[in-house]
Design a protein around this motif. Structure first.
Motif, mmCIF file in Angstrom:
data_model
loop_
_atom_site.group_PDB
_atom_site.id
_atom_site.type_symbol
_atom_site.label_atom_id
_atom_site.label_comp_id
_atom_site.label_asym_id
_atom_site.label_seq_id
_atom_site.Cartn_x
_atom_site.Cartn_y
_atom_site.Cartn_z
ATOM 1 N N TRP A 110 1.046 -1.668 -0.278
ATOM 2 C CA TRP A 110 -0.482 0.079 0.181
ATOM 3 C C TRP A 110 0.870 0.884 -0.360
ATOM 4 O O TRP A 110 2.036 0.741 0.286
ATOM 5 N N PRO A 111 0.441 2.428 -0.013
ATOM 6 C CA PRO A 111 1.253 3.817 -0.529
ATOM 7 C C PRO A 111 1.960 4.228 1.461
ATOM 8 O O PRO A 111 0.721 3.815 2.558
ATOM 9 N N PRO A 112 2.780 4.627 1.064
ATOM 10 C CA PRO A 112 3.818 4.678 2.976
ATOM 11 C C PRO A 112 2.935 5.750 3.679
ATOM 12 O O PRO A 112 3.305 5.784 4.577
ATOM 13 N N LEU A 113 2.197 7.077 2.437
ATOM 14 C CA LEU A 113 1.813 8.192 2.990
ATOM 15 C C LEU A 113 0.867 8.472 1.982
ATOM 16 O O LEU A 113 0.978 8.390 1.168
ATOM 17 N N VAL A 114 0.018 9.627 2.416
ATOM 18 C CA VAL A 114 -1.114 9.988 1.818
ATOM 19 C C VAL A 114 -0.553 11.374 2.340
ATOM 20 O O VAL A 114 -0.708 12.107 3.042
ATOM 21 N N LEU A 115 -1.021 12.456 1.362
ATOM 22 C CA LEU A 115 -1.233 13.982 1.114
ATOM 23 C C LEU A 115 -2.373 14.934 0.959
ATOM 24 O O LEU A 115 -3.103 14.331 0.477
ATOM 25 N N TRP A 116 -3.178 15.328 1.630
ATOM 26 C CA TRP A 116 -4.117 16.922 1.408
ATOM 27 C C TRP A 116 -4.308 17.481 1.968
ATOM 28 O O TRP A 116 -3.518 18.162 2.969
ATOM 29 N N TRP A 117 -4.465 18.549 1.461
ATOM 30 C CA TRP A 117 -5.017 19.933 1.695
ATOM 31 C C TRP A 117 -5.885 20.412 3.014
ATOM 32 O O TRP A 117 -6.984 19.367 2.591
ATOM 33 N N VAL A 118 -5.992 21.139 3.710
ATOM 34 C CA VAL A 118 -6.677 21.197 4.927
ATOM 35 C C VAL A 118 -7.161 22.725 5.028
ATOM 36 O O VAL A 118 -6.005 23.530 4.949
ATOM 37 N N GLU A 119 -8.333 23.117 5.424
ATOM 38 C CA GLU A 119 -7.991 24.420 5.797
ATOM 39 C C GLU A 119 -6.919 24.922 7.178
ATOM 40 O O GLU A 119 -7.031 24.683 7.644
ATOM 41 N N ASN A 120 -7.305 26.153 7.086
ATOM 42 C CA ASN A 120 -6.089 26.820 8.249
ATOM 43 C C ASN A 120 -7.322 26.718 8.946
ATOM 44 O O ASN A 120 -8.479 27.587 9.175
ATOM 45 N N GLY A 121 -6.966 26.709 10.175
ATOM 46 C CA GLY A 121 -7.355 26.284 12.113
ATOM 47 C C GLY A 121 -8.359 25.266 11.722
ATOM 48 O O GLY A 121 -8.860 24.543 13.027
ATOM 49 N N ARG A 122 -7.840 24.183 10.766
ATOM 50 C CA ARG A 122 -8.555 22.878 10.927
ATOM 51 C C ARG A 122 -7.397 21.780 11.201
ATOM 52 O O ARG A 122 -6.917 21.974 10.531
ATOM 53 N N LEU A 123 -8.237 20.408 11.923
ATOM 54 C CA LEU A 123 -7.056 19.962 12.214
ATOM 55 C C LEU A 123 -7.472 18.181 11.573
ATOM 56 O O LEU A 123 -8.798 18.135 11.924
ATOM 57 N N PRO A 124 -6.725 18.067 10.586
ATOM 58 C CA PRO A 124 -7.345 16.318 10.298
ATOM 59 C C PRO A 124 -7.270 15.331 11.289
ATOM 60 O O PRO A 124 -6.861 15.720 12.291
ATOM 61 N N ASP A 125 -7.531 14.635 11.318
ATOM 62 C CA ASP A 125 -8.280 13.514 12.186
ATOM 63 C C ASP A 125 -7.883 11.748 11.998
ATOM 64 O O ASP A 125 -7.469 12.632 10.073
ATOM 65 N N TRP A 126 -7.607 10.901 13.328
ATOM 66 C CA TRP A 126 -6.869 9.504 11.922
ATOM 67 C C TRP A 126 -7.568 8.930 11.645
ATOM 68 O O TRP A 126 -7.082 8.516 9.768
ATOM 69 N N GLU A 127 -9.369 9.297 11.422
ATOM 70 C CA GLU A 127 -9.853 9.047 10.284
ATOM 71 C C GLU A 127 -9.883 9.366 9.026
ATOM 72 O O GLU A 127 -9.747 8.171 8.117
ATOM 73 N N ASP A 128 -9.489 10.763 9.267
ATOM 74 C CA ASP A 128 -10.087 11.027 7.819
ATOM 75 C C ASP A 128 -8.365 10.829 7.004
ATOM 76 O O ASP A 128 -8.169 10.078 6.084
ATOM 77 N N GLY A 129 -7.271 10.485 8.178
ATOM 78 C CA GLY A 129 -6.111 10.216 7.643
ATOM 79 C C GLY A 129 -6.641 8.688 6.748
ATOM 80 O O GLY A 129 -5.601 8.499 5.410
ATOM 81 N N VAL A 130 -6.976 8.070 7.258
ATOM 82 C CA VAL A 130 -6.805 5.818 7.131
ATOM 83 C C VAL A 130 -7.784 6.359 5.795
ATOM 84 O O VAL A 130 -7.156 5.718 4.574
ATOM 85 N N ALA A 131 -9.043 7.156 5.844
ATOM 86 C CA ALA A 131 -9.482 7.146 4.457
ATOM 87 C C ALA A 131 -8.943 7.832 3.161
ATOM 88 O O ALA A 131 -9.339 6.895 2.848
ATOM 89 N N ARG A 132 -8.439 9.144 3.508
ATOM 90 C CA ARG A 132 -7.341 9.364 2.586
ATOM 91 C C ARG A 132 -6.264 8.021 1.853
ATOM 92 O O ARG A 132 -6.070 7.967 0.741
#
Length: 189
Positions: A110-132
């Motif tokens: 599987w890919p070792p990492l994933v990147l994506w953009w988030v809006e300033n002031g927002r924190l990504p969460d683990w579930e979002d990282g896993v889904a991406r």
């Protein structure tokens, strides 16, 4: 916008085993190197461990199934841009860890990492990282889930990484991480 990164792997043995001692010894030093890197905004901590607070409940991608592990090495952090993350990832302390990762981690399907953009002031969460990460694996790179080889800007357009900026950031970071790099060079693999 800020750049989020989630990565996930599986070790060749339990976290406290001799097989992954080199990883275990370098982990805190890598976090310190990230904190000193130009462009670093912050990282999620882990539930029940000292350090930064966790950005949601930590979960793991489906790739952990059948591994005999309940957890795997993973991180979630925010960066100013692709160049600052790339400068940190592929130089200094973190590059040393990447050089030795084959000793500590299983070969990934599987890919070792994933990147994506988030809006300033927002924190990504683990579930979002896993889904991406799973989305990147299943569908390939897109503005919603990409990697360094096929990057996108915050507006969703294909992006060419500015290698001159990366080199300048590597030079800038190296002075602030020289002591850390000297320390990891003495650690066992």
């Amino acid at each position: 916008m800020r750049l989020a990164i989630y990565n996930f792997g599986l070790h060749v043995g339990p976290y406290d085993s001799a097989e992954v001692e080199g990883f275990r010894l370098r982990e805190a030093v890598n976090f310190t190197a990230a904190e000193r890197a130009d462009g670093f905004f912050g990282r999620s901590g882990y539930d029940g461990e000292p350090g930064p607070s966790s950005w949601g409940s930590q979960v793991f991608p489906r790739f952990i199934k059948g591994s005999s592990f309940e957890t795997g090495p993973s991180s979630l952090s925010l960066w100013r841009d692709i160049e600052s993350l790339m400068a940190f990832s592929y130089s200094g302390v973190h590059a040393d860890a990447l050089k030795h990762a084959r000793h500590w981690n299983v070969k990934q399907q599987w890919p070792p990492l994933v990147l994506w953009w988030v809006e300033n002031g927002r924190l990504p969460d683990w579930e979002d990282g896993v889904a991406r990460l799973e989305r990147l694996h299943d569908h390939g790179p897109s503005p919603a889930a990409f990697h360094f080889k096929q990057a996108y800007d915050p507006a969703g357009a294909a992006y060419v990484i500015d290698r001159a900026v990366v080199r300048a950031l590597v030079d800038k970071n190296s002075a602030g991480q020289a002591d850390l790099l000297a320390r990891v060079k003495t650690m066992p693999v």
